[in-house]
Write a protein that holds these residues in place. Structure first.
Motif, PDB file in Angstrom:
ATOM      1  N   ARG A 273     -57.413 -45.377 -31.519  1.00 37.26           N
ATOM      2  CA  ARG A 273     -57.927 -46.088 -30.379  1.00 37.26           C
ATOM      3  C   ARG A 273     -57.389 -45.537 -29.116  1.00 37.26           C
ATOM      4  N   LEU A 274     -55.979 -44.933 -29.164  1.00 34.90           N
ATOM      5  CA  LEU A 274     -55.287 -44.444 -27.847  1.00 34.90           C
ATOM      6  C   LEU A 274     -55.888 -42.721 -27.680  1.00 34.90           C
ATOM      7  N   ASP A 275     -56.314 -42.339 -28.929  1.00 32.32           N
ATOM      8  CA  ASP A 275     -56.883 -40.957 -28.884  1.00 32.32           C
ATOM      9  C   ASP A 275     -58.383 -40.888 -28.173  1.00 32.32           C
ATOM     10  N   ARG A 276     -58.993 -41.838 -28.362  1.00 30.53           N
ATOM     11  CA  ARG A 276     -60.400 -41.940 -27.798  1.00 30.53           C
ATOM     12  C   ARG A 276     -60.441 -41.773 -26.390  1.00 30.53           C
ATOM     13  N   PRO A 277     -61.450 -41.254 -25.933  1.00 27.81           N
ATOM     14  CA  PRO A 277     -61.593 -40.838 -24.259  1.00 27.81           C
ATOM     15  C   PRO A 277     -62.095 -42.429 -23.535  1.00 27.81           C
ATOM     16  N   LYS A 278     -61.534 -42.629 -22.627  1.00 22.10           N
ATOM     17  CA  LYS A 278     -62.190 -43.865 -21.764  1.00 22.10           C
ATOM     18  C   LYS A 278     -63.336 -43.628 -21.197  1.00 22.10           C
ATOM     19  N   PRO A 279     -64.270 -44.679 -21.073  1.00 26.73           N
ATOM     20  CA  PRO A 279     -65.561 -44.260 -20.326  1.00 26.73           C
ATOM     21  C   PRO A 279     -65.121 -44.225 -18.858  1.00 26.73           C
ATOM     22  N   GLN A 280     -65.869 -43.154 -18.189  1.00 22.26           N
ATOM     23  CA  GLN A 280     -65.810 -42.931 -16.621  1.00 22.26           C
ATOM     24  C   GLN A 280     -66.652 -44.030 -15.998  1.00 22.26           C
ATOM     25  N   ASP A 281     -66.105 -44.477 -15.180  1.00 20.33           N
ATOM     26  CA  ASP A 281     -66.960 -45.688 -14.179  1.00 20.33           C
ATOM     27  C   ASP A 281     -67.214 -44.837 -13.009  1.00 20.33           C
TER      28      ASP A 281
END
Length: 72
Positions: free
Chosen positions: A63-71
């Motif tokens: 979960r930490l390695d997944r990229p966060k979606p950009q707003d």
């Protein structure tokens, strides 16, 4: 979330079992009982719950390695 709950419940259960066994063996001082249970169950969980700990670790690191979606 399930592996985290299973691991946490297993740790709590191991602590409670250790607490009960030490109480039945005659350790009645509450502070010593809790401290000894904490240490013994910690060592036991290190040995007995290693596979569950690895699963939880992989889940968290994934979960930490997944990229966060950009707003934007």
């Amino acid at each position: 979330m399930r592996p985290v709950l299973v691991y946490t419940a297993s740790r709590i259960g191991l602590f409670l079992v250790t607490l009960g066994v030490l109480y039945l063996l005659g350790l009645t001082n509450p502070l010593a009982l809790i401290a000894a249970s904490f240490v013994i169950s910690g060592i036991a969980s290190y040995v007995l719950l290693s596979k569950q700990r690895d699963v939880v670790s992989e889940r968290i690191s994934g979960r930490l390695d997944r990229p966060k979606p950009q707003d934007d």
